[in-house]
Scaffold this motif. Structure first.
Motif, short mmCIF file in Angstrom:
data_model
loop_
_atom_site.label_atom_id
_atom_site.label_comp_id
_atom_site.label_asym_id
_atom_site.label_seq_id
_atom_site.Cartn_x
_atom_site.Cartn_y
_atom_site.Cartn_z
N ARG A 1 0.45 -0.86 0.21
CA ARG A 1 0.31 -0.06 0.31
C ARG A 1 0.95 0.74 0.17
O ARG A 1 0.59 2.63 -0.43
CB ARG A 1 -0.88 0.17 1.12
CG ARG A 1 -2.59 -0.84 1.43
CD ARG A 1 -2.69 -0.27 2.51
NE ARG A 1 -1.98 -1.04 3.96
CZ ARG A 1 -2.21 -2.45 4.60
NH1 ARG A 1 -2.54 -3.79 3.51
NH2 ARG A 1 -1.16 -2.26 4.99
N ASN A 2 1.92 0.84 1.39
CA ASN A 2 2.69 2.08 0.51
C ASN A 2 4.73 2.09 -0.32
O ASN A 2 5.01 1.26 0.79
CB ASN A 2 2.65 3.23 2.23
CG ASN A 2 1.99 2.99 3.34
OD1 ASN A 2 0.64 3.59 2.70
ND2 ASN A 2 1.42 2.46 3.65
N LYS B 1 -1.02 7.59 -7.38
CA LYS B 1 -1.89 7.07 -6.73
C LYS B 1 -2.14 5.43 -7.47
O LYS B 1 -2.53 5.29 -8.52
CB LYS B 1 -3.23 7.64 -6.30
CG LYS B 1 -2.58 8.67 -5.06
CD LYS B 1 -4.12 9.74 -4.45
CE LYS B 1 -3.64 9.44 -3.93
NZ LYS B 1 -3.71 9.85 -2.30
N ASN C 1 -5.94 1.55 -3.20
CA ASN C 1 -5.60 1.91 -2.18
C ASN C 1 -4.24 1.89 -2.68
O ASN C 1 -3.79 1.92 -1.08
CB ASN C 1 -5.97 1.49 -0.97
CG ASN C 1 -8.00 0.00 -0.66
OD1 ASN C 1 -7.97 2.26 -1.01
ND2 ASN C 1 -8.06 -0.41 -0.78
N ASN D 1 -0.61 4.38 -2.18
CA ASN D 1 0.51 5.56 -2.73
C ASN D 1 1.94 5.48 -3.01
O ASN D 1 2.92 4.85 -2.74
CB ASN D 1 0.30 6.09 -1.00
CG ASN D 1 -1.37 7.38 -1.24
OD1 ASN D 1 -1.24 7.49 -1.45
ND2 ASN D 1 -1.67 5.98 -0.25
N THR E 1 0.85 11.27 4.13
CA THR E 1 -0.21 10.03 3.67
C THR E 1 0.01 8.25 3.48
O THR E 1 -0.82 8.35 3.79
CB THR E 1 0.51 10.32 2.08
OG1 THR E 1 0.63 12.08 1.53
CG2 THR E 1 0.00 10.39 0.75
N SER F 1 -3.85 7.01 5.45
CA SER F 1 -4.02 6.10 4.55
C SER F 1 -3.98 4.66 5.21
O SER F 1 -5.02 4.26 4.48
CB SER F 1 -2.96 5.78 3.00
OG SER F 1 -3.48 4.36 2.16
N GLU F 2 -3.77 4.36 6.05
CA GLU F 2 -3.41 3.32 7.49
C GLU F 2 -4.62 3.34 7.96
O GLU F 2 -5.35 2.15 8.34
CB GLU F 2 -2.10 2.95 7.48
CG GLU F 2 -0.96 2.55 6.88
CD GLU F 2 -1.27 1.42 5.81
OE1 GLU F 2 -1.06 -0.13 6.94
OE2 GLU F 2 -1.80 1.61 5.09
N ASN G 1 -7.43 5.28 7.41
CA ASN G 1 -8.89 5.14 6.53
C ASN G 1 -9.14 3.39 6.36
O ASN G 1 -10.14 2.67 5.98
CB ASN G 1 -8.18 5.66 5.11
CG ASN G 1 -8.41 7.18 5.47
OD1 ASN G 1 -9.15 7.74 6.15
ND2 ASN G 1 -7.55 8.18 4.68
#
Length: 325
Positions: A91-92, A108, A114, A116, A142, A146-147, A149
């Motif tokens: 995700r990251n 993105k 999901n 970044n 960011t 994101s985590e 959310n």
């Protein structure tokens, strides 16, 4: 013929089940999908130098309030330009490379939903360090948000508790179904969730503007308010024992924002007066301008055997879903 069709249908069902189970196992075994992990694509020479030190300093700093040394993010370095298929599910992702341009870009959902993907480029080491310094906070926020959310997206809401909290405090909070109601008072509610050898706990109460802004001593007033509520409701097993904010260390305290409302975040450790229990807490005081008060939500974890990092993070995510009604 009917028996053959039934057998074929049953086989089809089991095949589908096996496929779904296999996908689930792949997800569970993919270390790049662990909560709060960051895949760092970087040449080994940069990772072992000042660039790597700066990345570790910014993204793998110890979490405030935890006695155990646990970092905000778990870094997963890859020292090649080729991303394995497992890593593409991250995700990251942070990509660091030398280039004639000095820039930081964000893409993105490049390889997955999901997701970044930040790319930091610089002509030399100094330029890369400068990009990291200038963009580090944005990248960190960011990834972190994101985590948060993602945790909220996975929540199966306890609708009854959600309605009760809305009625009692005029706020909307995404409370997971695993949480149950504990003690309740006129201006107080205790929610708790059993987690292995301990509990996740959330206390909800309110305070007037004057209670926190008195003499502008925000930190002192916040600690005093927390200790007063805990002394009344959070009692220990031995006579005269109750929860207090750890006295040996001063908590971290800073201003933030939750759902566009000003909030004060306080982190540290709790302990018991006349007892030996201890653990971390995160406390948010959310300003409710409409009613000239603060909604205070205090999440504290007790789990003497296991890591508290994810327990605390879940409660932070829940608190950050709070909307003033």
């Amino acid at each position: 013929m009917k028996k053959i069709l039934l057998l074929l249908f049953s086989f089809s069902l089991f095949s589908c089940f096996d496929e779904e189970q296999e996908k689930k196992d792949v997800v569970e075994k993919n270390q790049y999908l662990n909560q709060n992990s960051v895949t760092v694509v970087i040449p080994i020479s940069l990772w072992n130098g000042k660039i790597g030190e700066k990345i570790r300093e910014k993204f793998a700093a110890p979490i405030t309030g935890l006695h155990e040394c646990e970092s905000v993010f778990t870094l997963m370095p890859i020292h090649t330009n080729y991303l394995p298929s497992d890593a593409k599910a991250s995700r990251n992702i942070l990509i660091v490379s030398s280039n004639f341009k000095n820039q930081t870009t964000l893409v993105k959902n490049k390889f997955a939903n999901n997701q970044n993907v930040f790319t930091i480029q610089g002509k030399n080491e100094d330029m890369l360090l400068n990009q990291l310094q200038n963009s580090g906070k944005e990248i960190m926020n960011t990834f972190y948000n994101s985590e948060i959310n993602l945790v909220l997206q996975k929540i199966n809401v306890n609708s009854n508790l959600k309605k009760q909290v809305a009625k009692q405090f005029s706020v909307d909070i995404q409370i997971p179904s695993e949480y149950k109601k504990g003690l309740q008072g006129e201006n107080f509610l205790w929610l708790r969730k059993e987690v292995g050898s301990g509990f996740n706990n959330m206390l909800i109460y309110t305070a007037s503007f004057s209670a926190l802004y008195n003499q502008k001593a925000l930190v002192t007033n916040s600690m005093f308010m927390r200790n007063q509520v805990a002394k009344k409701y959070v009692l220990g097993k031995t006579n005269g024992s109750y929860m207090i904010t750890e006295q040996a260390y001063y908590p971290s305290f800073h201003t933030t924002e939750i759902q566009k409302n000003l909030a004060y975040e306080m982190r540290g450790n709790w302990e018991f007066h006349n007892d030996f229990m201890t653990g971390p807490y995160v406390n948010f005081a959310i300003r409710d301008n409409k009613r000239k008060r603060f909604i205070i939500i205090d999440g504290f974890a007790y789990n003497p055997v296991h890591s508290k990092k994810n327990l605390l993070f879940e409660m932070e995510a829940i608190i950050k879903s709070t909307k003033i009604l």
